[in-house]
Design a protein around this motif. Sequence first.
Motif, PDB file in Angstrom:
ATOM      1  N   ALA A  52       0.814  -1.217   0.000  1.00 22.12           N
ATOM      2  CA  ALA A  52       0.000   0.000   0.000  1.00 22.12           C
ATOM      3  C   ALA A  52       0.850   1.270   0.000  1.00 22.12           C
ATOM      4  O   ALA A  52       0.373   2.337  -0.375  1.00 22.12           O
ATOM      5  N   LYS A  53       2.102   1.139   0.405  1.00 20.11           N
ATOM      6  CA  LYS A  53       2.971   2.304   0.539  1.00 20.11           C
ATOM      7  C   LYS A  53       3.312   2.947  -0.797  1.00 20.11           C
ATOM      8  O   LYS A  53       3.498   4.158  -0.869  1.00 20.11           O
ATOM      9  N   ASP A  54       3.363   2.152  -1.860  1.00 22.54           N
ATOM     10  CA  ASP A  54       3.807   2.679  -3.151  1.00 22.54           C
ATOM     11  C   ASP A  54       3.126   1.908  -4.277  1.00 22.54           C
ATOM     12  O   ASP A  54       3.058   0.676  -4.215  1.00 22.54           O
ATOM     13  N   PRO A  55       2.629   2.599  -5.295  1.00 21.61           N
ATOM     14  CA  PRO A  55       1.966   1.894  -6.402  1.00 21.61           C
ATOM     15  C   PRO A  55       2.863   0.867  -7.088  1.00 21.61           C
ATOM     16  O   PRO A  55       2.383  -0.172  -7.534  1.00 21.61           O
ATOM     17  N   SER A  56       4.166   1.128  -7.161  1.00 24.39           N
ATOM     18  CA  SER A  56       5.050   0.145  -7.804  1.00 24.39           C
ATOM     19  C   SER A  56       5.142  -1.125  -6.956  1.00 24.39           C
ATOM     20  O   SER A  56       5.249  -2.224  -7.498  1.00 24.39           O
ATOM     21  N   ASN A  57       5.079  -0.986  -5.633  1.00 19.65           N
ATOM     22  CA  ASN A  57       5.061  -2.170  -4.761  1.00 19.65           C
ATOM     23  C   ASN A  57       3.797  -2.972  -5.015  1.00 19.65           C
ATOM     24  O   ASN A  57       3.827  -4.201  -5.076  1.00 19.65           O
ATOM     25  N   GLN A  58       2.674  -2.278  -5.142  1.00 19.02           N
ATOM     26  CA  GLN A  58       1.396  -2.953  -5.405  1.00 19.02           C
ATOM     27  C   GLN A  58       1.449  -3.691  -6.738  1.00 19.02           C
ATOM     28  O   GLN A  58       0.971  -4.817  -6.850  1.00 19.02           O
ATOM     29  N   ARG A  59       2.062  -3.082  -7.745  1.00 19.93           N
ATOM     30  CA  ARG A  59       2.177  -3.740  -9.047  1.00 19.93           C
ATOM     31  C   ARG A  59       3.024  -5.005  -8.948  1.00 19.93           C
ATOM     32  O   ARG A  59       2.705  -6.019  -9.571  1.00 19.93           O
ATOM     33  N   VAL A  60       4.098  -4.952  -8.170  1.00 20.92           N
ATOM     34  CA  VAL A  60       4.937  -6.142  -7.985  1.00 20.92           C
ATOM     35  C   VAL A  60       4.129  -7.260  -7.336  1.00 20.92           C
ATOM     36  O   VAL A  60       4.159  -8.404  -7.786  1.00 20.92           O
ATOM     37  N   VAL A  61       3.381  -6.925  -6.291  1.00 18.71           N
ATOM     38  CA  VAL A  61       2.583  -7.936  -5.590  1.00 18.71           C
ATOM     39  C   VAL A  61       1.525  -8.517  -6.528  1.00 18.71           C
ATOM     40  O   VAL A  61       1.347  -9.737  -6.589  1.00 18.71           O
ATOM     41  N   GLU A  62       0.834  -7.666  -7.264  1.00 17.07           N
ATOM     42  CA  GLU A  62      -0.213  -8.163  -8.162  1.00 17.07           C
ATOM     43  C   GLU A  62       0.367  -9.002  -9.287  1.00 17.07           C
ATOM     44  O   GLU A  62      -0.211 -10.027  -9.665  1.00 17.07           O
ATOM     45  N   SER A  63       1.497  -8.597  -9.828  1.00 20.12           N
ATOM     46  CA  SER A  63       2.145  -9.378 -10.878  1.00 20.12           C
ATOM     47  C   SER A  63       2.575 -10.738 -10.337  1.00 20.12           C
ATOM     48  O   SER A  63       2.357 -11.769 -10.977  1.00 20.12           O
TER      49      SER A  63
END
Length: 90
Positions: A52-63
């Motif tokens: 939740a801290k950073d959109p790029s982190n969220q993209r990594v998790v979703e990928s």
Amino acid sequence: MPLGVSLPRPTETHAWNRFAEMTDDIDWDRLARYFAGESAATERAQIERWAAKDPSNQRVVESARRRWEAARDRTQWDTDAAWTRLAPRL
């Protein structure tokens, strides 16, 4: 370099380099436990806060989640039926 082949320099920006830089610090074992439902509550919360801290982190998790789900074997094998079909051919 032999045969005129040149590799990109580390300073050059390529998609793989960007992905590698972005994911170097990720604890893939923790994410695997998270996706498998084996994380403790505190570990789950840490991963969710990090995402939740950073959109790029969220993209990594979703990928990673999409790849985890795609890799799961959902096929149900009926070995008895397979042997029944195969036995007459042996």
